[in-house]
Design an enzyme around this catalytic site. Structure first.
Site, PDB file in Angstrom:
ATOM      1  N   ASP A  12     -38.001  56.966  39.616  1.00 16.82           N
ATOM      2  CA  ASP A  12     -37.581  56.902  41.013  1.00 16.82           C
ATOM      3  C   ASP A  12     -36.172  57.448  41.194  1.00 16.82           C
ATOM      4  OD1 ASP A  12     -39.941  55.879  41.847  1.00 16.82           O
ATOM      5  OD2 ASP A  12     -39.205  53.887  42.347  1.00 16.82           O
ATOM      6  N   ARG A  88     -45.042  60.942  37.099  1.00 12.27           N
ATOM      7  CA  ARG A  88     -44.555  61.447  38.378  1.00 12.27           C
ATOM      8  C   ARG A  88     -43.097  61.045  38.630  1.00 12.27           C
ATOM      9  NH1 ARG A  88     -47.035  57.546  43.094  1.00 12.27           N
ATOM     10  NH2 ARG A  88     -46.715  55.558  42.039  1.00 12.27           N
ATOM     11  N   LYS A 184     -51.048  39.496  46.618  1.00  5.69           N
ATOM     12  CA  LYS A 184     -49.754  39.713  47.245  1.00  5.69           C
ATOM     13  C   LYS A 184     -49.779  40.957  48.162  1.00  5.69           C
ATOM     14  CE  LYS A 184     -45.418  40.326  48.076  1.00  5.69           C
ATOM     15  NZ  LYS A 184     -45.774  41.587  48.781  1.00  5.69           N
ATOM     16  N   GLU A 189     -51.177  45.546  55.000  1.00  2.00           N
ATOM     17  CA  GLU A 189     -52.270  45.651  54.030  1.00  2.00           C
ATOM     18  C   GLU A 189     -53.332  44.588  54.272  1.00  2.00           C
ATOM     19  OE1 GLU A 189     -49.401  47.420  50.457  1.00  2.00           O
ATOM     20  OE2 GLU A 189     -49.791  45.260  50.631  1.00  2.00           O
ATOM     21  N   VAL A 250     -37.043  49.465  49.643  1.00  2.00           N
ATOM     22  CA  VAL A 250     -37.918  49.834  48.533  1.00  2.00           C
ATOM     23  C   VAL A 250     -37.867  48.753  47.459  1.00  2.00           C
ATOM     24  CG1 VAL A 250     -38.410  51.538  46.756  1.00  2.00           C
ATOM     25  CG2 VAL A 250     -37.583  52.279  48.997  1.00  2.00           C
ATOM     26  N   ASP A 254     -41.825  43.698  45.633  1.00  2.00           N
ATOM     27  CA  ASP A 254     -41.929  43.460  44.187  1.00  2.00           C
ATOM     28  C   ASP A 254     -40.975  42.339  43.770  1.00  2.00           C
ATOM     29  OD1 ASP A 254     -43.546  45.722  44.353  1.00  2.00           O
ATOM     30  OD2 ASP A 254     -41.890  47.051  43.833  1.00  2.00           O
ATOM     31  N   VAL A 275     -38.737  34.461  48.759  1.00  2.00           N
ATOM     32  CA  VAL A 275     -38.111  35.105  49.913  1.00  2.00           C
ATOM     33  C   VAL A 275     -36.642  35.399  49.636  1.00  2.00           C
ATOM     34  CG1 VAL A 275     -37.439  34.748  52.324  1.00  2.00           C
ATOM     35  CG2 VAL A 275     -39.752  34.194  51.576  1.00  2.00           C
ATOM     36  N   GLY A 286     -31.218  51.956  46.746  1.00  2.00           N
ATOM     37  CA  GLY A 286     -32.343  52.561  46.044  1.00  2.00           C
ATOM     38  C   GLY A 286     -33.372  51.530  45.632  1.00  2.00           C
TER      39      GLY A 286
END
Length: 315
Positions: A12, A88, A184, A189, A250, A254, A275, A286
């Protein structure tokens, strides 16, 4: 030990800039490079908080080697399964006001033998009876939509609790097969999963119960700026805190999952920790992950059995 599997990891690269102007030359103020992928992020957070975790991932090419090097630098032990394709690289553009634009590459296409090798590497770790297994992130090309169903079956064979954080058809197939200890999703979603908009607390609870009714044990729903909800057969909890200005969103989900897995005690307190971890993550650049000094449990309020009529935007 908590084992994580990231079937489609990434290197990343995050760039911080004042404002993104589409179609123009943009100049970044700062650049960051982190090992990426949802399961890898969970392992990074756990290790940073003194919880043993091991990351299983496929790797290929120079970026794959760099990814493993970065994990080692972060103190995260890894089992790298070699594949022919190149790992990737994902790009994140973070504007000063907090807006985040993420461009994810598709990643390599795995062969059937490489998919089997990845699952075999996980099974080898399951034989040691870890505390939990986490499957997280998108699937690489070449992996069937039933990949996480197979992973859940392996976890059940060794009686290891299994937490899943993915989306789309792979999530739907795994939920319908049942046996998941923790699911999760975020609210979008979950809405996609049940095929309807989720506007109120009651909407989220009802959708979560559909997941439970399929034979799964708990649903942890990220609600973005509005906190998170935990739904089990025995009850419902919501947790959230005062508004904050995010630096980067981002990896926040997670970190939320890692916080829940790291915590002990009753459901409400585990949700409070989850939380707090997620809130700390959005204040970092980042895909940096929160450290113990970043966590503010006192800023998080927990409500048991929140009013189902409340709109999510009011939380």
């Amino acid at each position: 030990m908590i084992v994580t599997l990231t079937p489609n990891p990434s290197l990343d690269r995050a760039l911080e800039l004042d404002r993104l102007v589409v179609g123009e030359v943009n100049r970044a103020d700062r650049a960051h490079v982190h090992p990426g992928g949802k399961g890898i992020n969970v392992s990074r957070v756990l290790v940073g908080h003194g919880v043993d975790s091991l990351a299983v991932l496929p790797t290929g090419g120079p970026d794959g080697r760099r990814l493993v090097e970065l994990l080692d630098e972060h103190g995260v032990p890894a089992v790298a399964v070699p594949v022919h394709g190149d790992t990737r690289t994902n790009l994140t553009l973070v504007e000063r006001g907090g807006a985040t634009t993420k461009v994810n590459a598709p990643g390599p296409k795995l062969t059937p033998d490489e998919v089997d090798a990845l699952l075999a590497a996980v099974e080898q770790q399951l034989a040691t009876r870890p505390r939990a297994l986490v499957g997280a992130g998108s699937l690489p090309l070449g992996a069937a939509e039933t990949f996480f169903v197979r992973l859940a079956g392996l976890a059940a064979r060794y009686a290891v609790p299994f937490a899943l954080d993915t989306s789309g058809l792979p999530l739907a197939r795994a939920i319908r097969s049942g046996g998941l200890t923790l699911v999760k999703p975020n609210d979008e979603e979950l809405a996609e999963l049940v095929g309807r908009d989720l506007v109120t607390v009651g909407d989220v609870v009802d959708a979560s119960h559909e997941v439970l009714d399929a034979g799964n044990r708990a649903v942890l729903v990220s609600l973005g700026a509005h906190g998170a909800m935990l739904v089990v057969a025995e009850g419902v909890w919501w947790a959230g805190g005062p508004p904050i200005v995010p630096l980067s969103t981002v990896g926040a989900g997670d970190s939320t999952l890692a916080g829940f897995l790291a915590a002990e005690g009753r459901a409400g307190e585990r949700l409070r920790t989850a939380v707090a971890f997620g809130r700390a993550a959005v204040l970092l650049p980042g895909t940096a992950v929160p450290r113990p000094t970043d966590i503010d449990l006192g800023a998080v309020q927990v409500v048991e059995n929140p009013d189902p009529r409340l709109a999510l935007k009011e939380l």
